[in-house]
Design a protein around this motif. Sequence first.
Motif, short mmCIF file in Angstrom:
data_model
loop_
_atom_site.label_atom_id
_atom_site.label_comp_id
_atom_site.label_asym_id
_atom_site.label_seq_id
_atom_site.Cartn_x
_atom_site.Cartn_y
_atom_site.Cartn_z
N ILE A 95 57.45 53.99 -26.08
CA ILE A 95 58.07 53.89 -24.75
C ILE A 95 57.81 52.54 -24.08
CG2 ILE A 95 56.18 54.95 -23.45
CD1 ILE A 95 59.64 56.16 -22.87
N ILE B 185 60.37 49.66 -22.63
CA ILE B 185 60.27 49.04 -21.30
C ILE B 185 60.32 47.52 -21.43
CG2 ILE B 185 58.67 48.59 -19.39
CD1 ILE B 185 57.92 51.58 -19.49
N PHE C 107 52.99 47.69 -14.49
CA PHE C 107 53.91 48.61 -13.82
C PHE C 107 53.18 49.89 -13.48
CE2 PHE C 107 54.32 48.79 -18.42
CZ PHE C 107 54.22 50.14 -18.72
N ASP D 64 52.18 53.75 -13.28
CA ASP D 64 52.23 54.89 -14.20
C ASP D 64 53.19 55.94 -13.67
OD1 ASP D 64 50.03 56.03 -16.55
OD2 ASP D 64 51.36 57.49 -15.57
N ILE D 65 53.98 56.49 -14.56
CA ILE D 65 55.01 57.46 -14.14
C ILE D 65 54.40 58.80 -13.72
CG2 ILE D 65 55.51 58.56 -16.39
CD1 ILE D 65 58.52 57.96 -15.76
N ARG D 66 53.20 59.09 -14.19
CA ARG D 66 52.49 60.32 -13.80
C ARG D 66 51.11 59.93 -13.26
NH1 ARG D 66 54.74 61.87 -18.76
NH2 ARG D 66 52.77 61.53 -19.82
N GLN E 214 47.54 59.52 -11.79
CA GLN E 214 46.39 60.43 -11.68
C GLN E 214 45.43 59.99 -10.59
OE1 GLN E 214 44.72 61.70 -15.50
NE2 GLN E 214 46.54 60.88 -16.51
N HIS F 13 47.65 53.80 -9.52
CA HIS F 13 47.56 53.95 -10.99
C HIS F 13 48.61 53.03 -11.62
CE1 HIS F 13 47.17 56.90 -14.66
NE2 HIS F 13 47.09 55.63 -15.00
N LEU G 146 49.55 50.37 -14.98
CA LEU G 146 49.29 50.05 -16.38
C LEU G 146 49.56 48.56 -16.60
CD1 LEU G 146 51.22 53.05 -17.96
CD2 LEU G 146 48.75 52.88 -17.60
N ASN H 2 42.57 53.78 -23.46
CA ASN H 2 42.44 54.81 -24.48
C ASN H 2 42.96 54.28 -25.82
OD1 ASN H 2 41.53 56.77 -22.58
ND2 ASN H 2 43.64 57.08 -21.91
N GLN I 236 44.88 58.52 -27.07
CA GLN I 236 45.92 57.54 -26.73
C GLN I 236 47.30 58.18 -26.96
OE1 GLN I 236 45.76 53.97 -29.11
NE2 GLN I 236 47.28 52.89 -27.86
N GLU I 237 48.10 58.19 -25.90
CA GLU I 237 49.43 58.81 -25.97
C GLU I 237 50.49 57.80 -26.43
OE1 GLU I 237 52.60 60.26 -22.59
OE2 GLU I 237 50.49 60.61 -22.18
N VAL I 238 50.43 56.60 -25.88
CA VAL I 238 51.44 55.58 -26.20
C VAL I 238 50.80 54.50 -27.07
CG1 VAL I 238 53.05 53.90 -25.25
CG2 VAL I 238 52.59 56.02 -23.99
N HIS J 285 47.48 49.40 -23.59
CA HIS J 285 47.64 49.41 -22.13
C HIS J 285 46.29 49.64 -21.50
CE1 HIS J 285 48.44 53.39 -23.81
NE2 HIS J 285 47.89 53.91 -22.73
N HIS K 128 44.74 51.07 -18.04
CA HIS K 128 45.00 51.78 -16.78
C HIS K 128 44.11 51.15 -15.70
CE1 HIS K 128 46.70 55.58 -18.71
NE2 HIS K 128 46.05 55.07 -19.74
P1 AMP Z 1 47.44 56.98 -22.64
O1 AMP Z 1 47.08 58.43 -22.69
O2 AMP Z 1 46.26 56.11 -22.31
O3 AMP Z 1 48.19 56.52 -23.86
O4 AMP Z 1 48.38 56.82 -21.38
C1 AMP Z 1 49.76 56.64 -21.43
C2 AMP Z 1 50.23 56.61 -20.00
O5 AMP Z 1 51.59 56.17 -20.00
C3 AMP Z 1 50.20 57.96 -19.29
O6 AMP Z 1 49.36 57.85 -18.15
C4 AMP Z 1 51.66 58.21 -18.91
O7 AMP Z 1 51.81 58.83 -17.66
C5 AMP Z 1 52.23 56.79 -18.93
N1 AMP Z 1 53.65 56.69 -19.15
C6 AMP Z 1 54.37 57.30 -20.13
N2 AMP Z 1 55.67 56.94 -20.05
C7 AMP Z 1 55.77 56.09 -18.98
C8 AMP Z 1 56.84 55.38 -18.38
N3 AMP Z 1 58.10 55.47 -18.84
N4 AMP Z 1 56.58 54.59 -17.32
C9 AMP Z 1 55.32 54.50 -16.83
N5 AMP Z 1 54.26 55.13 -17.37
C10 AMP Z 1 54.48 55.93 -18.42
#
Ligand code: AMP
Length: 126
Positions: free
Chosen positions: A10, A14, A33, A35-37, A39, A43, A45, A97, A104-106, A110, A112
């Motif tokens: 993702i 971007i 930019f 964070d879309i969610r 916390q 917040h 990134l 992460n 790590q999700e993405v 990055h 935070h």
């Molecule tokens: P991580 O768990 O450290 O990989 O965190 C990935 C972060 O990316 C999470 O906090 C998500 O909310 C954030 N995220 C995912 N998609 C987007 C997006 N399109 N724009 C901004 N933040 C995003």
Amino acid sequence: MGYEYDDQNIFAKILRGEIPCDKVLETEHSLAFRDIRPQAPVHVLVIPKGAYVTHDHFALEASDAEIADFTRALGQVCKLLGVQPGEGGSGYRLISNSGDDGVQEVPHLHVHIMSGRMLGRMVSPG
Ligand code: AMP
């Protein structure tokens, strides 16, 4: 082994302008930019524009110019957000992460930047 970068992640989208972001700062080698969610009330990134998966990948393989730019971008974002403890801000936490244990999700490096509330202990008990 080494890292294989997935250019369909993702943040790669971007960076290519394929999906929007709420931009805070852009420099030659970095982008910040919101964070879309979120916390925390603040917040943001910060990511390098280069194809790096994790912080160790970046630290070991990025150019000096990319590393300097990214580090300065982090500082500039803290300043823009008004969170610098030395300048009257309430402080912040940086989190990067990495991999499975780091959850790590993405898979694009990055950092935070989180602030605006008491963030509690450094890690949850698990
Ligand atoms: P991580 O768990 O450290 O990989 O965190 C990935 C972060 O990316 C999470 O906090 C998500 O909310 C954030 N995220 C995912 N998609 C987007 C997006 N399109 N724009 C901004 N933040 C995003």
